[in-house]
Design an enzyme around this catalytic site. Structure first.
Site, mmCIF file in Angstrom:
data_model
loop_
_atom_site.group_PDB
_atom_site.id
_atom_site.type_symbol
_atom_site.label_atom_id
_atom_site.label_comp_id
_atom_site.label_asym_id
_atom_site.label_seq_id
_atom_site.Cartn_x
_atom_site.Cartn_y
_atom_site.Cartn_z
ATOM 1 N N ASN A 120 -13.306 -60.325 17.535
ATOM 2 C CA ASN A 120 -14.673 -60.039 17.968
ATOM 3 C C ASN A 120 -15.189 -58.929 17.053
ATOM 4 O O ASN A 120 -14.806 -57.771 17.209
ATOM 5 C CB ASN A 120 -14.682 -59.589 19.435
ATOM 6 C CG ASN A 120 -16.055 -59.123 19.885
ATOM 7 O OD1 ASN A 120 -17.043 -59.302 19.173
ATOM 8 N ND2 ASN A 120 -16.116 -58.539 21.082
ATOM 9 N N TRP A 121 -16.027 -59.322 16.114
ATOM 10 C CA TRP A 121 -16.504 -58.334 15.127
ATOM 11 C C TRP A 121 -17.498 -57.351 15.739
ATOM 12 O O TRP A 121 -17.833 -56.350 15.122
ATOM 13 C CB TRP A 121 -17.170 -59.045 13.952
ATOM 14 C CG TRP A 121 -16.231 -59.777 13.042
ATOM 15 C CD1 TRP A 121 -14.885 -59.987 13.215
ATOM 16 C CD2 TRP A 121 -16.576 -60.400 11.789
ATOM 17 N NE1 TRP A 121 -14.371 -60.704 12.162
ATOM 18 C CE2 TRP A 121 -15.391 -60.968 11.275
ATOM 19 C CE3 TRP A 121 -17.756 -60.545 11.082
ATOM 20 C CZ2 TRP A 121 -15.359 -61.662 10.060
ATOM 21 C CZ3 TRP A 121 -17.734 -61.238 9.872
ATOM 22 C CH2 TRP A 121 -16.546 -61.782 9.372
ATOM 23 N N LYS A 122 -18.022 -57.678 16.926
ATOM 24 C CA LYS A 122 -19.072 -56.858 17.545
ATOM 25 C C LYS A 122 -20.221 -56.677 16.540
ATOM 26 O O LYS A 122 -20.447 -57.571 15.717
ATOM 27 C CB LYS A 122 -18.485 -55.539 18.048
ATOM 28 C CG LYS A 122 -17.262 -55.784 18.943
ATOM 29 C CD LYS A 122 -16.817 -54.585 19.711
ATOM 30 C CE LYS A 122 -15.605 -54.965 20.563
ATOM 31 N NZ LYS A 122 -15.162 -53.891 21.432
ATOM 32 N N HIS B 103 -18.779 -60.125 27.956
ATOM 33 C CA HIS B 103 -18.045 -58.969 27.421
ATOM 34 C C HIS B 103 -18.495 -57.715 28.160
ATOM 35 O O HIS B 103 -19.677 -57.579 28.507
ATOM 36 C CB HIS B 103 -18.302 -58.825 25.910
ATOM 37 C CG HIS B 103 -17.354 -57.857 25.267
ATOM 38 N ND1 HIS B 103 -17.539 -56.493 25.350
ATOM 39 C CD2 HIS B 103 -16.198 -58.050 24.584
ATOM 40 C CE1 HIS B 103 -16.530 -55.895 24.721
ATOM 41 N NE2 HIS B 103 -15.706 -56.816 24.252
ATOM 42 N N GLU C 68 -19.186 -54.885 27.170
ATOM 43 C CA GLU C 68 -20.291 -54.159 26.523
ATOM 44 C C GLU C 68 -21.638 -54.781 26.890
ATOM 45 O O GLU C 68 -22.639 -54.077 27.020
ATOM 46 C CB GLU C 68 -20.060 -54.121 24.995
ATOM 47 C CG GLU C 68 -18.921 -53.150 24.661
ATOM 48 C CD GLU C 68 -18.119 -53.489 23.414
ATOM 49 O OE1 GLU C 68 -18.555 -54.331 22.608
ATOM 50 O OE2 GLU C 68 -17.028 -52.898 23.256
ATOM 51 N N GLU D 52 -9.881 -57.843 29.562
ATOM 52 C CA GLU D 52 -10.133 -56.675 28.713
ATOM 53 C C GLU D 52 -10.396 -55.463 29.610
ATOM 54 O O GLU D 52 -11.545 -55.246 30.037
ATOM 55 C CB GLU D 52 -11.357 -56.916 27.829
ATOM 56 C CG GLU D 52 -11.192 -58.065 26.865
ATOM 57 C CD GLU D 52 -12.069 -57.889 25.624
ATOM 58 O OE1 GLU D 52 -11.511 -57.955 24.523
ATOM 59 O OE2 GLU D 52 -13.279 -57.642 25.758
ATOM 60 N N GLY E 10 -11.496 -50.056 22.389
ATOM 61 C CA GLY E 10 -11.909 -49.110 21.361
ATOM 62 C C GLY E 10 -11.408 -47.693 21.574
ATOM 63 O O GLY E 10 -11.857 -46.764 20.916
ATOM 64 N N SER F 122 -7.712 -52.566 22.285
ATOM 65 C CA SER F 122 -6.835 -51.840 21.365
ATOM 66 C C SER F 122 -5.563 -52.604 21.021
ATOM 67 O O SER F 122 -4.494 -52.011 20.877
ATOM 68 C CB SER F 122 -6.503 -50.449 21.924
ATOM 69 O OG SER F 122 -7.689 -49.686 22.084
ATOM 70 N N GLY G 47 -10.873 -56.466 18.655
ATOM 71 C CA GLY G 47 -12.065 -55.796 18.144
ATOM 72 C C GLY G 47 -11.786 -55.143 16.803
ATOM 73 O O GLY G 47 -11.753 -55.797 15.756
ATOM 74 N N GLY G 48 -11.536 -53.831 16.829
ATOM 75 C CA GLY G 48 -11.371 -53.049 15.603
ATOM 76 C C GLY G 48 -10.411 -53.652 14.589
ATOM 77 O O GLY G 48 -10.713 -53.697 13.380
HETATM 78 P P1 13P Z 1 -10.814 -53.138 20.429
HETATM 79 O O1 13P Z 1 -9.737 -54.069 19.925
HETATM 80 O O2 13P Z 1 -11.576 -52.471 19.336
HETATM 81 O O3 13P Z 1 -10.301 -52.221 21.478
HETATM 82 O O4 13P Z 1 -11.905 -54.084 21.161
HETATM 83 C C1 13P Z 1 -11.481 -55.012 22.089
HETATM 84 C C2 13P Z 1 -12.625 -55.872 22.461
HETATM 85 O O5 13P Z 1 -13.565 -55.418 23.104
HETATM 86 C C3 13P Z 1 -12.608 -57.256 21.996
HETATM 87 O O6 13P Z 1 -13.619 -57.998 22.603
#
Ligand code: 13P
Length: 248
Positions: free
Chosen positions: A9-11, A94, A96, A166, A172, A211, A232-233
């Site tokens: 997930n590149w966000k 998600h 967010e 999640e 993050g 994470s 994510g990251g």
């Molecule tokens: P991180 O891997 O950066 O914690 O993000 C997880 C995430 O929200 C994937 O959708």
């Protein structure tokens, strides 16, 4: 055997040139993937990614979809539009989007329906905040989130969704749920799926997100009900993303 899936997930990250490097780096390391791999890119880059992935086994995903099919919904993107760009997976609900765009369980359920109706695979995200975990509400929260989706889809469609657990406090932050903590919630989520369709529940991939990195992926992915990751990251660096895929 359940399909294992690693989805990035590149966000809201990327640029034309950074994406080109990242996609070619991932594709180069992924000639014969031993599991399903997808990248969920920002909407403006879908065309770029579709072209870059044309010859690759890497699947394309989006990060959100409208609950509506078409019409006066400024800024929204429909499932049929995503489909035109070769999208197969779409993240819905998600944390967010729930937190910053006030997406309710009911909206997430409608988005899941829209994705399914178009033939996309929704990745339905659920997860508790730290406050909720500390109050002992984790199962109630994730059950409500999942059950509002299960309430609107047909029992046949249970096998067509992916679920992502999640925990909000792990996203993050560098804090991961321990493998046994995550496994406990994953097994609980599968039991909720089974109430709707017992056979399908055994087929649904339940991803862990929060994470996940190369150094903790192996342990998490080794748990019985953790069928992959939503990353994510670490999905923004080809080497890290490939190392997580390798850990499956
Ligand atoms: P991180 O891997 O950066 O914690 O993000 C997880 C995430 O929200 C994937 O959708």
């Amino acid at each position: 055997m359940r399909q294992k899936l690693i989805a990035g997930n590149w966000k809201m990250n990327g640029s034309l040139s950074a994406n080109a490097d990242l996609l070619s780096g991932v594709c180069a390391g992924l000639s014969q993937p031993h599991c399903e791999v997808a990248v969920c890119v920002p909407t403006p880059y879908l065309a770029q990614a579709q072209l870059a992935l044309a010859e690759s086994k890497l699947k394309l995903g989006a990060q959100d979809v409208s609950a509506h099919a078409a019409g006066a919904y400024t800024g929204e993107v429909s499932a049929s539009m995503l489909l035109e760009f070769g999208v197969q997976y779409v993240i819905v609900g998600h944390s967010e989007r729930r937190a910053y765009h006030s997406e309710s369980d009911a909206v997430v359920a409608q988005k899941t329906l829209a994705a399914l109706a178009a033939g996309l695979t929704p990745i339905v995200c659920v997860g508790e905040t730290l406050e909720q975990r500390e109050a002992g509400q984790t199962n109630d929260i994730v059950a409500n989130q999942l059950n509002s989706v299960l309430a609107v889809i047909s029992s046949d469609d249970v096998a067509r969704i992916v679920v992502a657990y999640e925990p909000v406090w792990a996203i993050g932050t560098g804090k991961t749920a321990t493998p046994s903590m995550a496994q406990e919630v994953h097994a609980f989520l599968r039991s909720q799926l089974a109430i709707k369709n017992a056979a399908a529940a055994q087929l649904v991939a339940i991803l862990y997100g929060g994470s996940m990195k190369p150094d903790n992926a192996g342990e998490l992915l080794g748990m019985a009900d953790i069928d992959g990751g939503l990353i994510g990251g670490a999905a923004l660096k080809a080497a890290d993303f490939l190392a997580i895929i390798q850990a499956v």
